[in-house]
Motif scaffolding. Sequence first.
Motif, short mmCIF file in Angstrom:
data_model
loop_
_atom_site.label_atom_id
_atom_site.label_comp_id
_atom_site.label_asym_id
_atom_site.label_seq_id
_atom_site.Cartn_x
_atom_site.Cartn_y
_atom_site.Cartn_z
N PHE A 36 9.67 -1.77 69.55
CA PHE A 36 9.07 -3.04 69.17
C PHE A 36 8.95 -3.19 67.66
O PHE A 36 8.74 -4.30 67.16
CB PHE A 36 7.69 -3.20 69.81
N ALA A 37 9.06 -2.10 66.95
CA ALA A 37 8.91 -2.13 65.49
C ALA A 37 10.19 -2.51 64.77
O ALA A 37 10.18 -2.64 63.54
CB ALA A 37 8.41 -0.78 64.99
N TYR A 74 5.34 -5.71 64.54
CA TYR A 74 6.25 -5.65 65.69
C TYR A 74 7.17 -6.87 65.72
O TYR A 74 6.90 -7.85 66.43
CB TYR A 74 5.45 -5.58 66.98
N THR A 78 1.39 -2.16 72.60
CA THR A 78 2.78 -2.35 73.02
C THR A 78 3.32 -1.28 73.95
O THR A 78 4.30 -1.53 74.66
CB THR A 78 3.71 -2.42 71.80
#
Length: 214
Positions: free
Chosen positions: A37-38, A89, A127
């Motif tokens: 997600f980063a 994110y 997340t």
Amino acid sequence: MEDEPVHGLTTAPAEWADVESLFSLPGEPSRCWCRYFALTGPEYSALEPAARKAQLREKFDAGSPAPGVLAFRAGRPVGWCAVEPRTCYPRVLRSRVLRLADASAPADAGADAVATDPAQRDVWSVTCFVVVPGHRRSGVADALLGAAVDHARVHGADVVEGYPVDRGLRPKASAADLYHGTLNLFLRAGFQAVSSAVPGRAVVRLDLRGGPAN
């Protein structure tokens, strides 16, 4: 500071040595290093696991709040939960789940709608959960989520947000599909479901200031 033990568990903001130990076990964490997600899709695909690991370690070396929390049992790390400001994110910010959630917000919500602009509200995102096999269904995820909320609150979050799987709509979801957490997990922790625009995936929010989060 560690939380008090619950079901033999303690939780604390993550430290790199423990994260490295936990993620080095066989499985997806040793390939992803919680970078999915980063990074954008192309950025993620361009990196080998070693480079993803190096990026995660940089988060710990930067002097900013830890990018997650850990659960321990008998002194050993048995679970991880990623939680950071949502602006960390990019894949979340671009996701269909979030885009449809914001599109379905009431037209008169105004400044009370959770926005990507941190000047309006400081939103932190939960997340990812990692729980070591053999410790699942034993309270680890609940303890991690509580610790993640506390971690976000201590560092100034107004709202904590998650993107869990609704097992009522996706009863065949495998353990590998549940790294977002389940809807029931978040509801038990006091979160409110604010969108189910993507079937089987909810957006949930917990307003730490005491007002409505949607």
